[in-house]
Write a protein that holds these residues in place. Structure first.
Motif, PDB file in Angstrom:
ATOM      1  N   GLU A   1      45.240  43.382  52.316  1.00 15.89           N
ATOM      2  CA  GLU A   1      45.250  43.380  50.844  1.00 15.89           C
ATOM      3  C   GLU A   1      45.115  41.960  50.324  1.00 15.89           C
ATOM      4  O   GLU A   1      45.793  41.043  50.792  1.00 15.89           O
ATOM      5  N   TYR A   2      44.243  41.829  49.330  1.00 19.07           N
ATOM      6  CA  TYR A   2      43.962  40.538  48.707  1.00 19.07           C
ATOM      7  C   TYR A   2      44.199  40.625  47.209  1.00 19.07           C
ATOM      8  O   TYR A   2      43.812  41.611  46.579  1.00 19.07           O
ATOM      9  N   PHE A   3      44.827  39.610  46.640  1.00 14.39           N
ATOM     10  CA  PHE A   3      44.891  39.448  45.194  1.00 14.39           C
ATOM     11  C   PHE A   3      43.787  38.448  44.862  1.00 14.39           C
ATOM     12  O   PHE A   3      43.753  37.348  45.423  1.00 14.39           O
ATOM     13  N   VAL A   4      42.897  38.863  43.962  1.00 16.59           N
ATOM     14  CA  VAL A   4      41.705  38.083  43.679  1.00 16.59           C
ATOM     15  C   VAL A   4      41.633  37.756  42.195  1.00 16.59           C
ATOM     16  O   VAL A   4      41.624  38.660  41.356  1.00 16.59           O
ATOM     17  N   GLN A   5      41.583  36.475  41.874  1.00 12.42           N
ATOM     18  CA  GLN A   5      41.350  36.043  40.500  1.00 12.42           C
ATOM     19  C   GLN A   5      39.845  35.927  40.330  1.00 12.42           C
ATOM     20  O   GLN A   5      39.175  35.244  41.104  1.00 12.42           O
ATOM     21  N   VAL A   6      39.324  36.643  39.325  1.00 12.82           N
ATOM     22  CA  VAL A   6      37.875  36.669  39.119  1.00 12.82           C
ATOM     23  C   VAL A   6      37.513  36.061  37.767  1.00 12.82           C
ATOM     24  O   VAL A   6      38.336  35.987  36.855  1.00 12.82           O
ATOM     25  N   ASP A   7      36.267  35.663  37.673  1.00  7.35           N
ATOM     26  CA  ASP A   7      35.714  35.088  36.454  1.00  7.35           C
ATOM     27  C   ASP A   7      35.416  36.223  35.479  1.00  7.35           C
ATOM     28  O   ASP A   7      34.565  37.073  35.765  1.00  7.35           O
ATOM     29  N   GLY A   8      36.112  36.261  34.368  1.00  5.66           N
ATOM     30  CA  GLY A   8      35.920  37.305  33.365  1.00  5.66           C
ATOM     31  C   GLY A   8      36.973  38.392  33.459  1.00  5.66           C
ATOM     32  O   GLY A   8      37.802  38.417  34.365  1.00  5.66           O
ATOM     33  N   MET A   9      36.934  39.290  32.497  1.00  4.66           N
ATOM     34  CA  MET A   9      37.879  40.415  32.454  1.00  4.66           C
ATOM     35  C   MET A   9      37.220  41.599  33.167  1.00  4.66           C
ATOM     36  O   MET A   9      36.330  42.244  32.616  1.00  4.66           O
ATOM     37  N   ILE A  10      37.654  41.873  34.371  1.00  4.19           N
ATOM     38  CA  ILE A  10      37.012  42.896  35.197  1.00  4.19           C
ATOM     39  C   ILE A  10      37.134  44.269  34.537  1.00  4.19           C
ATOM     40  O   ILE A  10      38.168  44.601  33.960  1.00  4.19           O
ATOM     41  N   THR A  11      36.068  45.035  34.599  1.00  5.89           N
ATOM     42  CA  THR A  11      36.010  46.344  33.944  1.00  5.89           C
ATOM     43  C   THR A  11      36.383  47.458  34.919  1.00  5.89           C
ATOM     44  O   THR A  11      36.338  47.288  36.146  1.00  5.89           O
ATOM     45  N   LYS A  12      36.701  48.623  34.357  1.00  4.22           N
ATOM     46  CA  LYS A  12      36.982  49.802  35.183  1.00  4.22           C
ATOM     47  C   LYS A  12      35.748  50.181  35.993  1.00  4.22           C
ATOM     48  O   LYS A  12      35.860  50.605  37.148  1.00  4.22           O
ATOM     49  N   GLU A  13      34.566  50.005  35.394  1.00  4.53           N
ATOM     50  CA  GLU A  13      33.324  50.332  36.101  1.00  4.53           C
ATOM     51  C   GLU A  13      33.139  49.439  37.339  1.00  4.53           C
ATOM     52  O   GLU A  13      32.746  49.919  38.403  1.00  4.53           O
ATOM     53  N   ALA A  14      33.425  48.159  37.196  1.00  2.00           N
ATOM     54  CA  ALA A  14      33.299  47.231  38.325  1.00  2.00           C
ATOM     55  C   ALA A  14      34.308  47.590  39.419  1.00  2.00           C
ATOM     56  O   ALA A  14      33.973  47.547  40.613  1.00  2.00           O
ATOM     57  N   ILE A  15      35.505  47.964  39.024  1.00  2.00           N
ATOM     58  CA  ILE A  15      36.519  48.357  40.008  1.00  2.00           C
ATOM     59  C   ILE A  15      36.082  49.622  40.748  1.00  2.00           C
ATOM     60  O   ILE A  15      36.236  49.727  41.966  1.00  2.00           O
ATOM     61  N   GLU A  16      35.498  50.573  40.039  1.00  2.00           N
ATOM     62  CA  GLU A  16      34.999  51.795  40.690  1.00  2.00           C
ATOM     63  C   GLU A  16      33.906  51.461  41.699  1.00  2.00           C
ATOM     64  O   GLU A  16      33.857  52.044  42.780  1.00  2.00           O
ATOM     65  N   LYS A  17      33.028  50.532  41.354  1.00  2.00           N
ATOM     66  CA  LYS A  17      31.981  50.116  42.296  1.00  2.00           C
ATOM     67  C   LYS A  17      32.605  49.509  43.548  1.00  2.00           C
ATOM     68  O   LYS A  17      32.166  49.797  44.667  1.00  2.00           O
ATOM     69  N   LEU A  18      33.623  48.656  43.369  1.00  2.50           N
ATOM     70  CA  LEU A  18      34.306  48.073  44.527  1.00  2.50           C
ATOM     71  C   LEU A  18      34.870  49.170  45.421  1.00  2.50           C
ATOM     72  O   LEU A  18      34.722  49.135  46.645  1.00  2.50           O
TER      73      LEU A  18
END
Length: 189
Positions: free
Chosen positions: A75-92
């Motif tokens: 498990e990784y906690f990842v700080q990303v550039d921008g406010m990640i969307t639900k759609e992006a999380i579903e793709k992951l």
């Protein structure tokens, strides 16, 4: 037959997950600078120079192979550039196409969800400041471990990784282990 030894370390940013520096141009910090490990100690898996978090070390190659297998979640906690969307999380979660060893590779389905800022101590090199826009955090849980996989995954969904901290391998969590600290344990499994 000698008894094998096992260690858990909170790898700091800016250290290589190795004991020998093969580079001649720039000297990098190595794990051996943090603790007097016995001869034959190896990192189980790796965290790149810019990544932080829990890292197992052992003198037992058989355990190393087992933990690197897909039997154990990482498990990784990842700080990303921008406010990640639900759609992006579903793709992951469903798997994304990344480059690996010069070929296209689709990651296996994983677990991913947005999290609040985990409030880790600041690292020795500042990430950036607010004038560059917002950031957000996501937890990504994988069972595979391709080269820089999590960084490539977040970039593939449009949210480049700014900070990556491995917080768990299997059932063993980083918890409150201070950055750069090493503890010796009886085993991992």
């Amino acid at each position: 037959m000698p008894q094998h030894r096992h260690f858990i370390i909170h790898k700091p940013w800016g250290f290589l997950s190795q004991f020998i520096n093969n580079q001649t141009k720039r000297k990098k910090k190595l794990l051996g600078e943090l603790y007097d490990f016995p001869e034959g100690t190896m990192a189980i898996g790796r965290l790149d120079y810019a990544s932080e978090g829990i890292l197992f070390l052992t003198t037992d190659g058989k355990i190393s192979q087992e933990i690197r297998s897909n039997k154990f979640e990482k498990e990784y906690f990842v700080q990303v550039d921008g406010m990640i969307t639900k759609e992006a999380i579903e793709k992951l979660k469903n798997g994304v196409e990344i480059g690996f060893e010069g070929k296209k590779y689709t990651t296996k389905p994983c677990k991913a969800f947005a999290i609040d800022d985990p409030k880790f101590p600041l690292r020795s090199q500042k990430i950036r400041d607010e004038r560059h826009g917002p950031t957000s955090w996501v937890s990504v849980i994988v069972r595979e471990g391709k080269f820089r996989q999590v960084r490539k995954m977040t970039a593939a969904v449009g949210y480049p990784t700014l900070r990556l901290i491995r917080v768990r391998i299997g059932d063993i969590k980083l918890r409150n282990l201070e950055v750069g600290k090493v503890i010796e344990v009886d085993g991992f499994v």
